[in-house]
Scaffold this motif. Structure first.
Motif, PDB file in Angstrom:
ATOM      1  N   ILE A  26     -12.242 -18.951  -3.023  1.00  0.00           N
ATOM      2  CA  ILE A  26     -11.935 -18.394  -1.707  1.00  0.00           C
ATOM      3  C   ILE A  26     -10.624 -18.923  -1.137  1.00  0.00           C
ATOM      4  O   ILE A  26      -9.825 -18.161  -0.587  1.00  0.00           O
ATOM      5  CB  ILE A  26     -13.112 -18.590  -0.721  1.00  0.00           C
ATOM      6  N   ASP A  27     -10.373 -20.224  -1.266  1.00  0.00           N
ATOM      7  CA  ASP A  27      -9.150 -20.784  -0.688  1.00  0.00           C
ATOM      8  C   ASP A  27      -7.904 -20.326  -1.452  1.00  0.00           C
ATOM      9  O   ASP A  27      -6.867 -20.049  -0.852  1.00  0.00           O
ATOM     10  CB  ASP A  27      -9.225 -22.313  -0.636  1.00  0.00           C
ATOM     11  N   THR A  28      -8.002 -20.224  -2.762  1.00  0.00           N
ATOM     12  CA  THR A  28      -6.882 -19.735  -3.573  1.00  0.00           C
ATOM     13  C   THR A  28      -6.578 -18.278  -3.239  1.00  0.00           C
ATOM     14  O   THR A  28      -5.423 -17.897  -3.050  1.00  0.00           O
ATOM     15  CB  THR A  28      -7.211 -19.866  -5.077  1.00  0.00           C
ATOM     16  N   VAL A  29      -7.623 -17.479  -3.152  1.00  0.00           N
ATOM     17  CA  VAL A  29      -7.451 -16.060  -2.828  1.00  0.00           C
ATOM     18  C   VAL A  29      -6.887 -15.920  -1.418  1.00  0.00           C
ATOM     19  O   VAL A  29      -6.001 -15.094  -1.175  1.00  0.00           O
ATOM     20  CB  VAL A  29      -8.774 -15.285  -3.000  1.00  0.00           C
ATOM     21  N   TYR A  30      -7.363 -16.739  -0.490  1.00  0.00           N
ATOM     22  CA  TYR A  30      -6.846 -16.700   0.878  1.00  0.00           C
ATOM     23  C   TYR A  30      -5.338 -16.964   0.897  1.00  0.00           C
ATOM     24  O   TYR A  30      -4.588 -16.251   1.557  1.00  0.00           O
ATOM     25  CB  TYR A  30      -7.577 -17.720   1.759  1.00  0.00           C
ATOM     26  N   THR A  31      -4.907 -17.969   0.164  1.00  0.00           N
ATOM     27  CA  THR A  31      -3.481 -18.292   0.091  1.00  0.00           C
ATOM     28  C   THR A  31      -2.683 -17.109  -0.457  1.00  0.00           C
ATOM     29  O   THR A  31      -1.629 -16.754   0.081  1.00  0.00           O
ATOM     30  CB  THR A  31      -3.260 -19.538  -0.797  1.00  0.00           C
ATOM     31  N   ASP A  32      -3.204 -16.480  -1.501  1.00  0.00           N
ATOM     32  CA  ASP A  32      -2.527 -15.312  -2.091  1.00  0.00           C
ATOM     33  C   ASP A  32      -2.493 -14.136  -1.121  1.00  0.00           C
ATOM     34  O   ASP A  32      -1.490 -13.426  -1.017  1.00  0.00           O
ATOM     35  CB  ASP A  32      -3.226 -14.879  -3.382  1.00  0.00           C
ATOM     36  N   VAL A  33      -3.597 -13.928  -0.414  1.00  0.00           N
ATOM     37  CA  VAL A  33      -3.675 -12.814   0.536  1.00  0.00           C
ATOM     38  C   VAL A  33      -2.685 -13.003   1.683  1.00  0.00           C
ATOM     39  O   VAL A  33      -1.987 -12.058   2.071  1.00  0.00           O
ATOM     40  CB  VAL A  33      -5.124 -12.645   1.062  1.00  0.00           C
ATOM     41  N   VAL A  34      -2.599 -14.218   2.204  1.00  0.00           N
ATOM     42  CA  VAL A  34      -1.656 -14.488   3.292  1.00  0.00           C
ATOM     43  C   VAL A  34      -0.218 -14.274   2.813  1.00  0.00           C
ATOM     44  O   VAL A  34       0.603 -13.695   3.532  1.00  0.00           O
ATOM     45  CB  VAL A  34      -1.862 -15.915   3.853  1.00  0.00           C
ATOM     46  N   ALA A  35       0.083 -14.706   1.598  1.00  0.00           N
ATOM     47  CA  ALA A  35       1.429 -14.495   1.039  1.00  0.00           C
ATOM     48  C   ALA A  35       1.711 -13.004   0.874  1.00  0.00           C
ATOM     49  O   ALA A  35       2.811 -12.527   1.182  1.00  0.00           O
ATOM     50  CB  ALA A  35       1.556 -15.214  -0.300  1.00  0.00           C
ATOM     51  N   LEU A  36       0.714 -12.261   0.429  1.00  0.00           N
ATOM     52  CA  LEU A  36       0.869 -10.820   0.250  1.00  0.00           C
ATOM     53  C   LEU A  36       1.032 -10.112   1.594  1.00  0.00           C
ATOM     54  O   LEU A  36       1.829  -9.173   1.719  1.00  0.00           O
ATOM     55  CB  LEU A  36      -0.335 -10.267  -0.524  1.00  0.00           C
ATOM     56  N   GLN A  37       0.311 -10.583   2.598  1.00  0.00           N
ATOM     57  CA  GLN A  37       0.479 -10.032   3.951  1.00  0.00           C
ATOM     58  C   GLN A  37       1.929 -10.198   4.408  1.00  0.00           C
ATOM     59  O   GLN A  37       2.499  -9.292   5.012  1.00  0.00           O
ATOM     60  CB  GLN A  37      -0.428 -10.750   4.950  1.00  0.00           C
ATOM     61  N   GLN A  38       2.494 -11.352   4.123  1.00  0.00           N
ATOM     62  CA  GLN A  38       3.873 -11.617   4.526  1.00  0.00           C
ATOM     63  C   GLN A  38       4.838 -10.687   3.803  1.00  0.00           C
ATOM     64  O   GLN A  38       5.794 -10.196   4.393  1.00  0.00           O
ATOM     65  CB  GLN A  38       4.239 -13.086   4.255  1.00  0.00           C
ATOM     66  N   VAL A  39       4.576 -10.411   2.541  1.00  0.00           N
ATOM     67  CA  VAL A  39       5.425  -9.492   1.780  1.00  0.00           C
ATOM     68  C   VAL A  39       5.395  -8.108   2.421  1.00  0.00           C
ATOM     69  O   VAL A  39       6.444  -7.483   2.620  1.00  0.00           O
ATOM     70  CB  VAL A  39       4.976  -9.416   0.299  1.00  0.00           C
ATOM     71  N   PHE A  40       4.213  -7.629   2.767  1.00  0.00           N
ATOM     72  CA  PHE A  40       4.104  -6.305   3.386  1.00  0.00           C
ATOM     73  C   PHE A  40       4.695  -6.293   4.795  1.00  0.00           C
ATOM     74  O   PHE A  40       5.222  -5.271   5.235  1.00  0.00           O
ATOM     75  CB  PHE A  40       2.653  -5.814   3.390  1.00  0.00           C
ATOM     76  N   ALA A  41       4.628  -7.414   5.496  1.00  0.00           N
ATOM     77  CA  ALA A  41       5.235  -7.492   6.827  1.00  0.00           C
ATOM     78  C   ALA A  41       6.761  -7.503   6.725  1.00  0.00           C
ATOM     79  O   ALA A  41       7.449  -6.875   7.536  1.00  0.00           O
ATOM     80  CB  ALA A  41       4.750  -8.743   7.555  1.00  0.00           C
ATOM     81  N   ASP A  42       7.284  -8.205   5.715  1.00  0.00           N
ATOM     82  CA  ASP A  42       8.734  -8.291   5.533  1.00  0.00           C
ATOM     83  C   ASP A  42       9.336  -6.995   4.994  1.00  0.00           C
ATOM     84  O   ASP A  42      10.508  -6.713   5.226  1.00  0.00           O
ATOM     85  CB  ASP A  42       9.098  -9.439   4.583  1.00  0.00           C
ATOM     86  N   ALA A  43       8.533  -6.234   4.251  1.00  0.00           N
ATOM     87  CA  ALA A  43       9.010  -4.975   3.658  1.00  0.00           C
ATOM     88  C   ALA A  43       8.057  -3.852   4.059  1.00  0.00           C
ATOM     89  O   ALA A  43       7.206  -3.431   3.267  1.00  0.00           O
ATOM     90  CB  ALA A  43       9.082  -5.106   2.143  1.00  0.00           C
ATOM     91  N   PRO A  44       8.186  -3.350   5.292  1.00  0.00           N
ATOM     92  CA  PRO A  44       7.218  -2.363   5.792  1.00  0.00           C
ATOM     93  C   PRO A  44       7.186  -1.041   5.018  1.00  0.00           C
ATOM     94  O   PRO A  44       6.205  -0.313   5.101  1.00  0.00           O
ATOM     95  CB  PRO A  44       7.642  -2.131   7.239  1.00  0.00           C
ATOM     96  N   THR A  45       8.211  -0.749   4.250  1.00  0.00           N
ATOM     97  CA  THR A  45       8.233   0.502   3.476  1.00  0.00           C
ATOM     98  C   THR A  45       7.725   0.313   2.051  1.00  0.00           C
ATOM     99  O   THR A  45       7.703   1.270   1.278  1.00  0.00           O
ATOM    100  CB  THR A  45       9.653   1.086   3.442  1.00  0.00           C
ATOM    101  N   LEU A  46       7.313  -0.894   1.705  1.00  0.00           N
ATOM    102  CA  LEU A  46       6.858  -1.181   0.342  1.00  0.00           C
ATOM    103  C   LEU A  46       5.704  -0.284  -0.083  1.00  0.00           C
ATOM    104  O   LEU A  46       5.721   0.285  -1.183  1.00  0.00           O
ATOM    105  CB  LEU A  46       6.449  -2.655   0.226  1.00  0.00           C
ATOM    106  N   ALA A  47       4.712  -0.126   0.754  1.00  0.00           N
ATOM    107  CA  ALA A  47       3.562   0.712   0.410  1.00  0.00           C
ATOM    108  C   ALA A  47       3.982   2.156   0.200  1.00  0.00           C
ATOM    109  O   ALA A  47       3.485   2.828  -0.712  1.00  0.00           O
ATOM    110  CB  ALA A  47       2.506   0.618   1.503  1.00  0.00           C
ATOM    111  N   ASP A  48       4.917   2.638   1.015  1.00  0.00           N
ATOM    112  CA  ASP A  48       5.410   4.008   0.851  1.00  0.00           C
ATOM    113  C   ASP A  48       6.122   4.174  -0.484  1.00  0.00           C
ATOM    114  O   ASP A  48       5.982   5.209  -1.144  1.00  0.00           O
ATOM    115  CB  ASP A  48       6.350   4.381   1.997  1.00  0.00           C
ATOM    116  N   VAL A  49       6.878   3.179  -0.877  1.00  0.00           N
ATOM    117  CA  VAL A  49       7.586   3.231  -2.158  1.00  0.00           C
ATOM    118  C   VAL A  49       6.581   3.304  -3.303  1.00  0.00           C
ATOM    119  O   VAL A  49       6.732   4.094  -4.234  1.00  0.00           O
ATOM    120  CB  VAL A  49       8.518   2.004  -2.325  1.00  0.00           C
ATOM    121  N   LEU A  50       5.535   2.496  -3.220  1.00  0.00           N
ATOM    122  CA  LEU A  50       4.550   2.447  -4.302  1.00  0.00           C
ATOM    123  C   LEU A  50       3.630   3.668  -4.342  1.00  0.00           C
ATOM    124  O   LEU A  50       2.953   3.887  -5.342  1.00  0.00           O
ATOM    125  CB  LEU A  50       3.726   1.165  -4.196  1.00  0.00           C
ATOM    126  N   THR A  51       3.613   4.449  -3.289  1.00  0.00           N
ATOM    127  CA  THR A  51       2.814   5.683  -3.299  1.00  0.00           C
ATOM    128  C   THR A  51       3.689   6.933  -3.374  1.00  0.00           C
ATOM    129  O   THR A  51       3.171   8.040  -3.382  1.00  0.00           O
ATOM    130  CB  THR A  51       1.924   5.771  -2.035  1.00  0.00           C
TER     131      THR A  51
END
Length: 180
Positions: A26-51
């Motif tokens: 749980i703690d490892t996954v939490y760390t990864d999830v928070v890092a991934l949240q930051q990636v999506f916050a820093d690059a708001p168009t990332l999801a659009d690019v991937l879809t």
């Protein structure tokens, strides 16, 4: 019937949380999830690019590999599954749902505190301690925003609760008493 982003986020986020809990990661996954949240916050168009249907899988694959790099197996699998199902636009909701479950289980409350001037670290710590006692939380994380219109005091928003201890509100109350 199509599901809304919130519902999809809750389903996937809950499933990831349950899986990580079951696997004891749980703690490892939490760390990864928070890092991934930051990636999506820093690059708001990332999801659009991937879809984006105009891009080929070969063009999307390096981006996907970069997202999965150094992530735990559960998070890698989540990213791949969400990508395969064409739900990358739902990823921020999925990640938020996971964090919400994590915070709830660990007694963590996020509070938005608005003040006329920036709060010092000591003031934030004292306020966090008092809020934790009042809200029954183990830990309170404070996000301080400054608004000169508050005049003095603070406005706290946490757990669907607003505590307005601002001078602005007190002045408004006195004005109301004088006028009414």
């Amino acid at each position: 019937m199509a599901l809304d982003k919130y519902t999809i986020g809750q389903r996937y986020g809950t499933a990831l949380f349950d899986l990580a809990t079951e696997q004891g990661t749980i703690d490892t996954v939490y760390t990864d999830v928070v890092a991934l949240q930051q990636v999506f916050a820093d690059a708001p168009t990332l999801a659009d690019v991937l879809t984006n249907a105009t891009l080929t899988l070969e063009q999307k694959q390096p981006i996907l590999a970069n997202l999965q790099q150094d992530a735990s197996t559960s998070v890698k699998n989540l990213i791949q599954m969400v990508f395969d199902y064409g739900r990358m636009n739902d990823m921020p909701f999925i990640l938020a749902a996971f964090v919400q479950h994590y915070d709830q289980v660990n007694g963590i409350v996020h509070a938005k505190v608005t003040s006329a001037v920036p709060l010092t670290a000591e003031q934030q710590q004292a306020l966090a301690t008092k809020l934790a006692a009042r809200l029954g939380a183990k830990q309170v994380e404070i996000q301080n925003t400054v608004d000169a219109a508050v005049i003095g005091g603070v406005i706290v928003e946490a757990n669907n609760l607003v505590i307005d201890g601002s001078i602005r509100r007190k002045v408004a109350q006195v004005r109301q008493l004088l006028l009414g």
